[in-house]
Enzyme design. Structure first.
Site, PDB file in Angstrom:
ATOM      1  N   LYS A  31       0.826  -1.212   0.000  1.00 10.63           N
ATOM      2  CA  LYS A  31       0.000   0.000   0.000  1.00 10.63           C
ATOM      3  C   LYS A  31       0.866   1.271   0.000  1.00 10.63           C
ATOM      4  CE  LYS A  31      -3.994  -2.264   2.196  1.00 10.63           C
ATOM      5  NZ  LYS A  31      -5.014  -2.182   3.278  1.00 10.63           N
ATOM      6  N   TYR A  55     -12.295  -2.223  -3.998  1.00 11.55           N
ATOM      7  CA  TYR A  55     -12.845  -2.388  -2.650  1.00 11.55           C
ATOM      8  C   TYR A  55     -14.375  -2.306  -2.634  1.00 11.55           C
ATOM      9  CZ  TYR A  55      -8.333  -2.352  -0.184  1.00 11.55           C
ATOM     10  OH  TYR A  55      -7.095  -2.673   0.313  1.00 11.55           O
ATOM     11  N   ASN A  61      -2.237   0.303   6.721  1.00 11.48           N
ATOM     12  CA  ASN A  61      -1.718  -0.960   7.255  1.00 11.48           C
ATOM     13  C   ASN A  61      -0.839  -1.746   6.279  1.00 11.48           C
ATOM     14  OD1 ASN A  61      -3.763  -1.862   5.630  1.00 11.48           O
ATOM     15  ND2 ASN A  61      -4.904  -2.929   7.235  1.00 11.48           N
ATOM     16  N   HIS A 106      -2.074  -5.448   1.488  1.00 11.19           N
ATOM     17  CA  HIS A 106      -3.332  -6.144   1.265  1.00 11.19           C
ATOM     18  C   HIS A 106      -3.025  -7.540   0.799  1.00 11.19           C
ATOM     19  CE1 HIS A 106      -7.126  -7.442  -0.510  1.00 11.19           C
ATOM     20  NE2 HIS A 106      -6.412  -7.792  -1.556  1.00 11.19           N
ATOM     21  N   GLU A 117      -9.302 -10.693  -7.846  1.00 10.56           N
ATOM     22  CA  GLU A 117      -8.368  -9.584  -7.673  1.00 10.56           C
ATOM     23  C   GLU A 117      -7.194  -9.673  -8.652  1.00 10.56           C
ATOM     24  OE1 GLU A 117      -9.499  -9.056  -2.950  1.00 10.56           O
ATOM     25  OE2 GLU A 117      -7.479  -9.710  -3.496  1.00 10.56           O
TER      26      GLU A 117
HETATM   27  P1  RTP Z   1      -7.053  -6.052   3.148  1.00 14.78           P
HETATM   28  O1  RTP Z   1      -8.349  -6.357   2.441  1.00 14.78           O
HETATM   29  O2  RTP Z   1      -6.533  -4.661   2.872  1.00 14.78           O
HETATM   30  O3  RTP Z   1      -6.016  -7.115   2.908  1.00 14.78           O
HETATM   31  O4  RTP Z   1      -7.296  -6.103   4.716  1.00 14.78           O
HETATM   32  P2  RTP Z   1      -8.153  -7.120   5.552  1.00 14.78           P
HETATM   33  O5  RTP Z   1      -8.705  -8.208   4.663  1.00 14.78           O
HETATM   34  O6  RTP Z   1      -7.299  -7.535   6.689  1.00 14.78           O
HETATM   35  O7  RTP Z   1      -9.322  -6.191   6.055  1.00 14.78           O
HETATM   36  P3  RTP Z   1     -10.733  -5.856   5.379  1.00 14.78           P
HETATM   37  O8  RTP Z   1     -11.788  -6.151   6.375  1.00 14.78           O
HETATM   38  O9  RTP Z   1     -10.846  -6.494   4.025  1.00 14.78           O
HETATM   39  O10 RTP Z   1     -10.644  -4.278   5.214  1.00 14.78           O
HETATM   40  C1  RTP Z   1     -10.007  -3.702   4.105  1.00 14.78           C
HETATM   41  C2  RTP Z   1      -9.180  -2.536   4.583  1.00 14.78           C
HETATM   42  O11 RTP Z   1     -10.061  -1.528   5.078  1.00 14.78           O
HETATM   43  C3  RTP Z   1      -9.439  -0.863   6.170  1.00 14.78           C
HETATM   44  N1  RTP Z   1     -10.240  -0.992   7.366  1.00 14.78           N
HETATM   45  N2  RTP Z   1     -10.420  -0.020   8.199  1.00 14.78           N
HETATM   46  N3  RTP Z   1     -11.222   1.574  10.383  1.00 14.78           N
HETATM   47  C4  RTP Z   1     -11.629   0.319  10.298  1.00 14.78           C
HETATM   48  O12 RTP Z   1     -12.357  -0.178  11.138  1.00 14.78           O
HETATM   49  C5  RTP Z   1     -11.192  -0.470   9.171  1.00 14.78           C
HETATM   50  N4  RTP Z   1     -11.503  -1.715   8.948  1.00 14.78           N
HETATM   51  C6  RTP Z   1     -10.895  -2.057   7.785  1.00 14.78           C
HETATM   52  C7  RTP Z   1      -8.089  -1.495   6.402  1.00 14.78           C
HETATM   53  O13 RTP Z   1      -7.102  -0.720   5.743  1.00 14.78           O
HETATM   54  C8  RTP Z   1      -8.246  -2.849   5.736  1.00 14.78           C
HETATM   55  O14 RTP Z   1      -7.006  -3.340   5.332  1.00 14.78           O
HETATM   56 MG    MG Z   2      -9.767  -7.811   2.900  1.00 13.55          MG
END
Ligand code: RTP
Ligand code: MG
Length: 143
Positions: free
Chosen positions: A11, A51, A114, A117, A128
Site C-alpha cells: 500500500k 474495494y 496498514n 493487502h 483480484e
Molecule cells: P485487506 O483487504 O486490505 O487485505 O485487509 P483485511 O482483509 O485484513 O481487512 P478488510 O476487512 O478487508 O478491510 C479492508 C481494509 O479496510 C481498512 N479498514 N479499516 N477503520 C476500520 O475499522 C477499518 N476496517 C478495515 C483497512 O485498511 C483494511 O485493510
Molecule cells: Mg480484505
C-alpha cells in the site's frame, strides 16, 4: 497441496517508507514466488472498484483516499497454500493486534494505513488477480 496463487498490494504507506524490497524478501523467505508485479498509481475509480465489497462500510471513503494517495505495488504470489500463507505473513488488519514479526506489526502505523493487502480466499484471489493482470502477464516459475 497444489500450487495456489494470491493477490497482494504493498500500500502507499509502505511504498513511501521504501520497504518494497524488505516486503518482497518476506514473501520469498516464506516460499512464495512473485509471478507478476508492477507499480501503479490507482485512480479513484480503480480503488473504488477494487474495494467494492466495502462500499457500505464507514471507512470506505478514507480507505479509497488512502489507496490513491501514492503509488502501490501490485503482485501475484504463488506457492503452496499461498492465500493463507500470505495472510499469516501480513498479520492482523489492525497492527496493534498483529503478531510480532508480521508485516503489519513491523510496517503498519494504524488500521487505516496498514502496509499491505492480501486476498482472503481463493475466489477473491482469482477476482483480484484478474482486476490487475491478464493471464499472459502471469509468468510460470517452473525452471
Ligand atoms: P485487506 O483487504 O486490505 O487485505 O485487509 P483485511 O482483509 O485484513 O481487512 P478488510 O476487512 O478487508 O478491510 C479492508 C481494509 O479496510 C481498512 N479498514 N479499516 N477503520 C476500520 O475499522 C477499518 N476496517 C478495515 C483497512 O485498511 C483494511 O485493510
Ligand atoms: Mg480484505
Amino acid at each position: 497441496m497444489a500450487l495456489e496463487r494470491t493477490f497482494s498490494i504493498i500500500k502507499p504507506d509502505a511504498v513511501a517508507k521504501n520497504v518494497i524490497g524488505a516486503i518482497y524478501n518476506r514473501f520469498e523467505t516464506a516460499g512464495l514466488r512473485i509471478v507478476a508485479s508492477k507499480m501503479v498509481h490507482l485512480s479513484q475509480e480503480q480503488a473504488e472498484g477494487f474495494y467494492a465489497e466495502h462500499k457500505a462500510r464507514p471507512f470506505f471513503n478514507a480507505l479509497v483516499s488512502f489507496m490513491i494517495s501514492g503509488p502501490v505495488m501490485v503482485q501475484v504470489l504463488e506457492g503452496e497454500n499461498a492465500v493463507l500463507k500470505n495472510r499469516e505473513i501480513m498479520g492482523a488488519t489492525n497492527p496493534a493486534e498483529a503478531l510480532a514479526g508480521t508485516l503489519r506489526a513491523d510496517y503498519a502505523a494504524s488500521i487505516d494505513e496498514n502496509a499491505v493487502h492480501g486476498s482472503d480466499a481463493a475466489a477473491s484471489a482469482a477476482r483480484e488477480i484478474a482486476y490487475f493482470f491478464t493471464e499472459a502477464e502471469l509468468c510460470a516459475r517452473t525452471r
